[in-house]
Design an enzyme around this catalytic site. Structure first.
Site, short mmCIF file in Angstrom:
data_model
loop_
_atom_site.label_atom_id
_atom_site.label_comp_id
_atom_site.label_asym_id
_atom_site.label_seq_id
_atom_site.Cartn_x
_atom_site.Cartn_y
_atom_site.Cartn_z
N SER A 102 -30.58 9.55 -35.60
CA SER A 102 -30.40 8.17 -36.05
C SER A 102 -30.67 8.07 -37.55
O SER A 102 -30.05 8.79 -38.32
CB SER A 102 -31.35 7.27 -35.24
OG SER A 102 -30.95 5.94 -35.30
N HIS A 132 -27.96 5.48 -27.21
CA HIS A 132 -28.42 6.05 -28.47
C HIS A 132 -29.77 6.74 -28.32
O HIS A 132 -30.04 7.76 -28.96
CB HIS A 132 -28.50 4.92 -29.50
CG HIS A 132 -28.98 5.36 -30.84
ND1 HIS A 132 -28.27 6.25 -31.61
CD2 HIS A 132 -30.10 5.05 -31.55
CE1 HIS A 132 -28.94 6.47 -32.75
NE2 HIS A 132 -30.05 5.76 -32.73
N ASP A 189 -23.57 6.60 -26.61
CA ASP A 189 -24.17 5.98 -27.80
C ASP A 189 -23.15 5.04 -28.44
O ASP A 189 -22.15 5.49 -28.98
CB ASP A 189 -24.59 7.09 -28.79
CG ASP A 189 -25.29 6.54 -30.03
OD1 ASP A 189 -25.33 5.32 -30.23
OD2 ASP A 189 -25.82 7.38 -30.80
#
Lengths: 387, 219
Positions: free
Chosen positions: A159, A358, A325
């Site tokens: 991320s 995610h 995601d």
């Protein structure tokens, strides 16, 4: 309120080591301001070898910190990537020297908006300069210099951590032997920025935010920050994950109450996520770090050509995405891979099948773990680190 | 940790495919190689062990990509039809397409891409001109099912089957010079080089072609 005091003490005097850079060594920020003095708080695991060639830097995501495999000093929970980092784990601390620092602008000992501004002897608040992912990486590089490491064996992160990995690989080409950007993107999309703006507006709409100067009031914008966290948390999960976890199940009741209390389990879960987050995270840090992510665009200053960010790279890359995601979907990772191919970089790319959204990179995903382990082992062989 | 290592050792014990051995002979030591449709990475592994190549792979199937990366190979999940455009000219010394061209949607464009990305291209494919295939169609009136073409017509990933003659034709069309062409019989033995193309086409079960772009070599 006890938790507020406890958090403040983690900002001023964290449980982890801190390196202080004094006024003589300012950090020149992208916004053209100099930040000095500043501090970087960090944790390390394992042993640095004599050649200093086995160091792995782990870059954390938006709301994490340096306690990657250490019990968290405020929440008492295991480290955020405990599943991944440790003896015999995919990032094996018996082989590698693992470093994880709290990002600049964070609130666990690295200088951020809750730190004391030496010029005013009060917390910076909104007087803290707006920072970028590049600034965060520059501050980390200072830490790596301080630790006497010329070249990192690997830089790994998911991320926002993945953004830092890309920035490291681009900015310090000969200091990164291998790079693992996970569930990330080379620039923040308009949808990403939109979600962040909702969160920031929630924080700033809370009267307790007090224009960013809540430190003196003894209050924090609890409600605003909790709403920001709730909204963000939805983007970290997939529809399928939410459905499997909660469906439309009711919380501790057999019928709806015809009120706005948390009838559904999913509501109660989000409220819990929001309130526990407030105890450990500073609201202004949230504003600053989300802003840094929004400003992230590796094409900038390169005539919109992403590949130019990696031209001449010798780094071995392993790009990873997850099928469910939707915050940083696979197409964003493919864009990075395409750019790397265009400069004939050594790149692997795996899309991991997962229904966890995610957040999958933080969870038990055996295929993902096997990928990271395999990639690091092969890279270690190339680097001359025996098995 | 132990389980995958054990299974890898078992995988290594199985004999390498004959076309892989031949391809490994064709590749210069230390070369930069891209294997398109690399599967589990057996060829890349062989090339790395025998020829010390700097190898990369492209593979469509996710689980196979994962297996490759977990065994330390540099492999991208991707599609030969779509993703080769992303590679710059002459980025590799060799681009290999081993028993994959028949499964692509646009074999001609794929081949052109191989010749652009690599200084040389190596292509192996099942020969649809083999006598067994011909006999199966002629006598049985059915699409052939052989060791080389094991799937029923409605299950096969193969979209564009060709014969050795067809492939030689395509090479001419895309200005590829054939440096070497070797066919294998049903017993995985190389057919004599002096045999005519017709004979190779009749008795070759699969073939391996080493190519380069003739236009580029002239200029």
């Amino acid at each position: 309120m006890a938790s507020v005091a406890r958090r403040q003490s983690e900002i001023d005097a964290p449980s982890s080591p801190v390196v202080h850079f004094d006024v003589g060594a300012p950090l020149h920020l992208a916004c053209q301001q100099d930040l000095a003095p500043f501090s970087v708080a960090y944790e390390t695991y394992g042993t640095l070898n004599a050649a200093k060639s086995n160091a792995i830097l782990i870059c954390h995501a938006l709301t994490a910190d340096q306690y990657v495999a250490t019990r968290h000093p405020i929440t008492g929970k295991p480290g955020w990537w405990d599943i991944m980092v440790g003896p015999g784990k995919p990032i094996d601390t018996e082989r590698f020297y693992v470093i994880c620092s709290n990002v600049l602008g964070g609130c666990m000992g690295s200088t951020g908006p809750a730190s004391i501004n030496p010029k005013t002897s009060a917390p910076y608040g909104l007087g803290f300069p707006v920072i970028t992912i590049g600034d965060i990486v520059e501050a980390q590089a200072r830490l790596i210099d301080y630790l006497g490491i010329d070249q990192l064996f690997a830089v790994i992160g998911g991320s926002m951590g993945g953004m830092q990995v890309l920035e490291w690989a681009s900015r310090f080409k000969d200091r990164v032997f291998a790079a693992v950007p996970i569930a990330t993107t080379a620039w923040h999309s308009s949808q990403n920025i939109a979600f962040h703006e909702v969160g920031r507006q929630a924080v700033m709409a809370d009267p307790d935010w007090a224009g960013g100067d809540y430190y003196a009031t003894g209050k924090v914008p609890r409600n605003g920050l909790a709403v920001a966290r709730m909204a963000a948390h939805i983007t970290y999960l997939s529809e399928e994950a939410l459905h499997q976890k909660f469906g439309r199940s009711l919380q501790d009741r057999s019928a709806v109450t015809f009120s706005f209390s948390a009838d559904f389990q999913v509501e109660s879960y989000l409220r819990h996520q929001g309130s526990t987050f407030v105890d450990r995270f500073d609201a202004n840090s949230y504003l600053y770090i989300t802003r840094a992510m929004d400003y992230f665009d590796m094409r900038e200053g390169r005539g919109s050509v992403l590949a130019d960010a990696f031209r001449g790279t010798q780094t071995r890359f392993c790009v990873v995405s997850f099928t469910s995601d939707w915050l940083y979907p696979t197409r964003e990772s493919r864009r990075i891979v395409r750019a790397l191919n265009a400069v004939a970089a050594d790149v692997s790319f795996v899309e991991i099948e997962s229904d966890k959204g995610h957040d999958a990179f933080l969870l038990d995903e055996p295929t993902f773990h096997a990928t990271v382990r395999g990639f690091l082992n092969a890279a270690a062989l190339k680097r001359g680190l025996g098995s | 940790m132990n389980a995958p290592v054990r299974s890898r050792q078992i995988a290594n014990e199985k004999a390498p495919r004959v076309d892989h051995i031949l391809i490994a002979e064709m590749v210069e030591p230390g070369a930069r190689v891209l294997d398109v449709g690399c599967g589990d990475g057996d060829l890349l592994q062989l090339l790395s062990e025998r020829r010390g190549v700097d190898g990369r792979g492209v593979e469509l199937q996710r689980d196979k990509v994962n297996a490759c990366v977990a065994r330390g190979l540099s492999v991208i999940q991707g599609d030969a039809d779509r993703d080769l455009d992303d590679y710059p000219d002459q980025a590799f010394d060799y681009v290999i397409l081993s028993l994959t061209i028949q499964a692509t949607r646009q074999p001609k464009i794929v081949l052109e891409n191989l010749l652009r990305i690599g200084r040389r291209a190596i292509v192996s494919f099942p020969n649809f001109g083999h006598w067994r295939v011909r006999a199966s169609l002629l006598m049985g009136g059915r699409m052939p099912v052989t060791d080389n073409l094991p799937d029923l017509w409605y299950l096969t990933p193969n979209a564009h089957l060709c014969t050795i003659r067809d492939f030689a034709d395509l090479c001419e069309r895309v200005d590829a010079t054939v440096e070497r062409a070797v066919a294998f019989n049903d017993y995985e033995r190389r057919l004599p080089i002096k045999w005519s193309l017709s004979m190779q086409n009749l008795f070759g079960e699969k073939a391996v072609f080493l190519l380069h772009n003739s236009k580029r070599s002239k200029s």
